[in-house]
Design a protein around this motif. Structure first.
Motif: not given
Length: 126
Positions: A30-34, A39-44, A101-108
């Motif tokens: 991500t923009a903040k690193g690893r 499994a869907h590529g969404m940030t945890l 996960t966070w519902t406002k994250d829309k894409k990996p």
């Protein structure tokens, strides 16, 4: 004889696959690193109000921050453990920190939840 050998090989393969099941999360960039991702590529994410491997994010909180669900038969392995939530469901934790996960994250790769709630939410980093 061949049938018995193939059956035995299938049992051994099944047992070894179960023993080496994949981790519940992977590492992505991500923009903040690893960052740990699902499994869907969404940030945890992790939550500062969680303690001792217990989730403090229930009810409406869990609607906005869906827990990384663990199956009923999921087994802890390496840095990942399973925690039981207040509603009896199971959730994956990384080094004792429940994962969401966070519902406002829309894409990996999105990290819009990082720092939310006066800094209480953080991207989960390996």
């Amino acid at each position: 004889m061949i049938t018995k050998t193939l059956f035995a090989a299938a049992i051994i393969l099944s047992a070894s696959t179960a023993a080496f099941a994949a981790d519940p999360a992977m590492v992505g960039d991500t923009a903040k690193g690893r960052t740990l991702i699902d499994a869907h590529g969404m940030t945890l994410y992790t939550f500062d109000k969680d303690s001792d491997g217990k989730s403090a994010c229930n009810g409406p909180c869990a609607v906005n921050w869906p827990p990384l669900a663990a199956a009923a038969d999921a087994q802890s392995a390496a840095s990942y453990t399973v925690v039981v939530r207040d509603d009896g469901s199971r959730q994956w934790a990384y080094k004792g920190h429940p994962l969401y996960t966070w519902t406002k994250d829309k894409k990996p790769g999105d990290i819009t939840g990082d720092g939310f709630l006066n800094g209480a939410w953080h991207i989960a980093q390996p």
